[in-house]
Design a protein around this motif. Structure first.
Motif, PDB file in Angstrom:
ATOM      1  N   ARG A 557       0.828  -1.206   0.000  1.00 52.62           N
ATOM      2  CA  ARG A 557       0.000   0.000   0.000  1.00 52.62           C
ATOM      3  C   ARG A 557       0.864   1.258   0.000  1.00 52.62           C
ATOM      4  NH1 ARG A 557      -4.024   1.510   4.966  1.00 52.62           N
ATOM      5  NH2 ARG A 557      -2.029   1.405   6.051  1.00 52.62           N
ATOM      6  N   LEU A 558       1.895   1.269   0.841  1.00 57.77           N
ATOM      7  CA  LEU A 558       2.763   2.443   0.930  1.00 57.77           C
ATOM      8  C   LEU A 558       3.471   2.706  -0.394  1.00 57.77           C
ATOM      9  CD1 LEU A 558       4.177   4.684   2.491  1.00 57.77           C
ATOM     10  CD2 LEU A 558       5.803   2.979   3.340  1.00 57.77           C
ATOM     11  N   ALA A 559       3.975   1.657  -1.031  1.00 62.61           N
ATOM     12  CA  ALA A 559       4.688   1.824  -2.300  1.00 62.61           C
ATOM     13  C   ALA A 559       3.788   2.451  -3.353  1.00 62.61           C
ATOM     14  CB  ALA A 559       5.217   0.475  -2.788  1.00 62.61           C
ATOM     15  N   GLN A 560       2.532   1.989  -3.430  1.00 57.90           N
ATOM     16  CA  GLN A 560       1.631   2.539  -4.436  1.00 57.90           C
ATOM     17  C   GLN A 560       1.125   3.929  -4.054  1.00 57.90           C
ATOM     18  OE1 GLN A 560      -1.207   0.030  -6.341  1.00 57.90           O
ATOM     19  NE2 GLN A 560       0.153  -1.744  -6.377  1.00 57.90           N
ATOM     20  N   GLN A 561       0.971   4.182  -2.758  1.00 64.07           N
ATOM     21  CA  GLN A 561       0.588   5.531  -2.329  1.00 64.07           C
ATOM     22  C   GLN A 561       1.658   6.546  -2.722  1.00 64.07           C
ATOM     23  OE1 GLN A 561      -0.082   4.904   1.866  1.00 64.07           O
ATOM     24  NE2 GLN A 561      -2.294   4.725   1.633  1.00 64.07           N
ATOM     25  N   LEU A 562       2.909   6.193  -2.502  1.00 61.72           N
ATOM     26  CA  LEU A 562       3.999   7.102  -2.865  1.00 61.72           C
ATOM     27  C   LEU A 562       4.092   7.265  -4.380  1.00 61.72           C
ATOM     28  CD1 LEU A 562       6.729   5.910  -0.341  1.00 61.72           C
ATOM     29  CD2 LEU A 562       5.555   8.108  -0.320  1.00 61.72           C
ATOM     30  N   ALA A 563       3.856   6.169  -5.117  1.00 61.98           N
ATOM     31  CA  ALA A 563       3.932   6.232  -6.576  1.00 61.98           C
ATOM     32  C   ALA A 563       2.847   7.125  -7.157  1.00 61.98           C
ATOM     33  CB  ALA A 563       3.829   4.828  -7.162  1.00 61.98           C
ATOM     34  N   HIS A 564       1.644   7.072  -6.538  1.00 61.12           N
ATOM     35  CA  HIS A 564       0.512   7.832  -7.065  1.00 61.12           C
ATOM     36  C   HIS A 564       0.261   9.131  -6.306  1.00 61.12           C
ATOM     37  CE1 HIS A 564      -0.691   3.573  -8.321  1.00 61.12           C
ATOM     38  NE2 HIS A 564      -0.371   4.197  -9.429  1.00 61.12           N
ATOM     39  N   GLN A 565       1.062   9.379  -5.245  1.00 63.35           N
ATOM     40  CA  GLN A 565       0.922  10.607  -4.461  1.00 63.35           C
ATOM     41  C   GLN A 565      -0.494  10.782  -3.908  1.00 63.35           C
ATOM     42  OE1 GLN A 565       3.522  12.882  -3.628  1.00 63.35           O
ATOM     43  NE2 GLN A 565       4.652  11.095  -4.331  1.00 63.35           N
ATOM     44  N   ASP A 566      -1.040   9.700  -3.349  1.00 62.70           N
ATOM     45  CA  ASP A 566      -2.347   9.793  -2.689  1.00 62.70           C
ATOM     46  C   ASP A 566      -2.371   8.823  -1.519  1.00 62.70           C
ATOM     47  OD1 ASP A 566      -2.955   7.171  -3.559  1.00 62.70           O
ATOM     48  OD2 ASP A 566      -3.922   7.894  -5.385  1.00 62.70           O
ATOM     49  N   ALA A 567      -3.468   8.861  -0.761  1.00 66.62           N
ATOM     50  CA  ALA A 567      -3.577   8.008   0.423  1.00 66.62           C
ATOM     51  C   ALA A 567      -4.561   6.873   0.188  1.00 66.62           C
ATOM     52  CB  ALA A 567      -4.014   8.842   1.629  1.00 66.62           C
TER      53      ALA A 567
END
Length: 606
Positions: A557-567
């Motif tokens: 979840r964290l990796a994709q949140q950082l990649a997409h700049q959202d929560a």
């Protein structure tokens, strides 16, 4: 011989060059039409299959066990047992590599790390995959251990060393702190029998004792020393030393071996080795004189998290470190907003994931306030409104459920909070259960932190062993279905797989219920799992698998949140490679099994 076989994917990346050569020389390619049986139950196992394209179903009569896609491999179990248990059928045209069982078993027996990959425990698999993906240049300090190359030998003084003598010795050694070896009858040791027998004296102590306290130069350093000394064990990670420094806002720790002081580790020594570090953020927080300055520091957190994640730092450590920094930001905001004369008479709590220390990126504000019994504060509402707006400015979004200090429902005296807790337990409806769950993770971060103790005591005392109440409490952990198909394949909607609903919440809330049942006071889910295991409530494999599954969910979840700049909690399965998909599927099965355990344990029927 197939030339395009990818030996960079685990487990084949564990092989040495000679073994890779042997592997490639042994591979063949097979083609199957839709409906063909690749392997039939009962037959002898001859090959390991690695899918190039197509889909394969594992079944036994009418029961379907799993689906396999690109890069998946099967049937490893039969290679050891000799006989195939289930039938493997092509759902569409299939192309796959075939590795002879004789070659596979030879590689398995000769290469321990290759063999370890096939360990059935999720924790072992996750460890191997994580190690395979680590970059050589690890950021920060996670794998650096505290040894003689990191710390410097300590200057150890006797208790009767005078202030004058200590000053000369510090100056001669060009250091700014020394340890004081306490006498066996020092009363401080009697009060803290588990502490190492040392106090610490710094240049600041010496200066203040002469100028502010007006002591004489002959005063023994034992009289002005600080006890106990924060310490780290030799061989522990430098990360843990930094975590201790960050949490306690200090510049040095003592290094001990078997309770004997062997060194001092200073912040400057770590800063000389690492250019990106948490203590810079911590110092910026402590030095902030305004909300604007604090906001500048707060905005740097996401970049810091991204740096740690990209460079291989373990997700659990990232969560711990960022949790400490979040606590300090919120505490500093409280100190800047709430009048100083009021602060000793109230306590700010953070709830939910922040209270558990499991928040990495800033999510919704979840907080509450306890006011000392009998204390009158007429400006409370306006100040709490300002604090909520300030936290919003610092990057903490408003809570859609209004679980915030600007809501009078989440501001109360000690006795009022105890009454609220009692009511929530008595009502046992969906709303009260979630309020109880949120509050059970409460962590005091600012003000008079002792004010929360009687409230949490009341909560734990009321729920310990109350199986009927806990049966209602645990139900939300069972309400979300695990995103697996009937065939054991990961299932996702068009917008992705909601990993919070499908995996994280069931583990967190289920473990929270078990912790309350057994009066476990730890807040962090990983700590609760460990405590439950130590009590014998969870078997070793179950505890390991739940911890590893939760870490995997948080990491993905964290990796994709950082990649997409959202929560967002949604995972894009197309962004995962084969090993991540494999681990995700395995982890979701761990959740499914855990939910079955909860249903049985709390006697919940569908």
């Amino acid at each position: 011989m197939p030339e395009k076989f990818n030996t960079q994917h685990p487990p084949f990346d564990r092989l040495n060059s000679q073994q890779i050569k042997q592997l490639k020389a042994s591979l063949d390619i097979a083609y199957f039409r839709a409906g063909d049986i690749l392997i039939d139950s009962g037959q002898s196992s001859t090959h390991l299959y690695v899918l190039i394209k197509g889909a394969v179903e594992e079944r036994q009569q009418s029961e379907v066990f799993a689906h396999y896609g690109h890069d998946d491999l099967f049937d490893v179990r039969s290679l050891f047992e000799g006989k195939v248990r289930h039938q493997y059928v092509a759902l569409e045209d299939v192309l796959c590599y075939l590795l002879p069982s004789k070659v596979f078993l030879e590689l398995f027996n000769k290469n321990q790390s290759f063999a370890d990959y096939f360990d059935s425990r999720l924790s072992k698999r996750q460890q191997l995959i994580t190690e395979a993906k680590k970059q050589q240049n690890l950021a920060e300090f996670i794998l650096t251990k505290v040894d003689e190359s990191i710390y410097h030998p300590p200057l150890i003084l006797t208790p009767d060393t005078s202030i004058q003598q200590a000053t000369v010795l510090l100056n001669n050694d060009d250091i700014d702190a020394a340890l004081v070896e306490l006498a066996a009858d020092d009363p401080r040791l009697q009060q803290a029998p588990n502490a190492s027998p040392y106090a610490i004296v710094t240049r600041t102590n010496l200066l203040h004792s002469l100028v502010l306290q007006q002591l004489t130069m002959s005063t023994p350093v034992a009289d002005i020393s600080t006890f106990p000394v924060y310490e780290i064990k030799q061989g522990d990670f430098v990360f843990n030393a930094m975590l201790t420094m960050t949490r306690h806002k200090m510049k040095r720790v003592m290094v001990v071996k078997d309770k004997q002081a062997v060194g001092m580790l200073d912040l400057t020594q770590i800063l000389s080795s690492f250019s990106s570090h948490s203590h810079v953020l911590s110092l910026s927080i402590a030095r902030a004189k305004s909300i604007a300055e604090l906001a500048q520091t707060s905005q740097r957190q996401n970049d810091f998290v991204k740096s740690l994640l990209v460079n291989g730092i373990r997700t659990r450590f990232i969560m711990e470190l960022i949790s400490v920094l979040n606590e300090q930001i919120i505490e500093k905001a409280f100190q800047l907003i709430v009048p100083k004369e009021v602060q000793p008479h109230c306590c700010l709590l953070v709830l939910g994931s922040e209270g558990r220390g499991e928040q990495v990126l800033k999510t919704d504000q979840d907080n509450a306030l306890i006011i000392e019994e009998g204390y009158e504060w007429s400006q409370c509402q306006s100040v709490m409104n300002e604090l909520t707006e300030t936290l919003l400015q610092l990057g903490y979004p408003l809570c859609p459920g209004q679980v915030m200090v600007n809501n009078p429902l989440w501001v109360a005296t000690q006795s009022q909070w105890q009454h609220k807790v009692t009511q929530w337990i008595a009502m046992s409806n969906a709303g009260s259960v979630m309020q109880l769950a949120i509050f059970s993770d409460a962590l005091p971060v600012a003000g008079n932190k002792q004010l929360v103790d009687p409230v949490l005591d009341a909560l734990h005392t009321s729920l310990k062993g109350r199986m009927l109440t806990l049966s209602d409490f645990v139900k939300p952990a069972l309400q979300f279905s695990v995103p697996l198909t009937l065939f054991g394949k990961v299932k996702a909607r068009k917008d992705g797989l909601d990993i919070k609903q499908g995996g994280i919440f069931s583990i967190v809330h289920g473990i929270r219920a078990l912790a309350l049942e057994h009066d476990i006071r730890q807040r962090n889910t990983f700590d609760r799992i460990q405590a439950l295991h130590q009590l014998g409530c969870l078997e070793s494999d179950t505890a390991d698998n739940l911890s590893e599954a939760l870490k995997l969910f948080c990491k993905l979840r964290l990796a994709q949140q950082l990649a997409h700049q959202d929560a967002s909690n949604n995972l894009d399965l197309n962004a995962l490679d084969r090993t991540e998909r494999d681990l995700l599927r395995h982890s979701l099965h761990v959740v499914k099994k855990f939910k079955q355990f909860l249903s049985y344990h709390y006697q919940i029927r569908d």
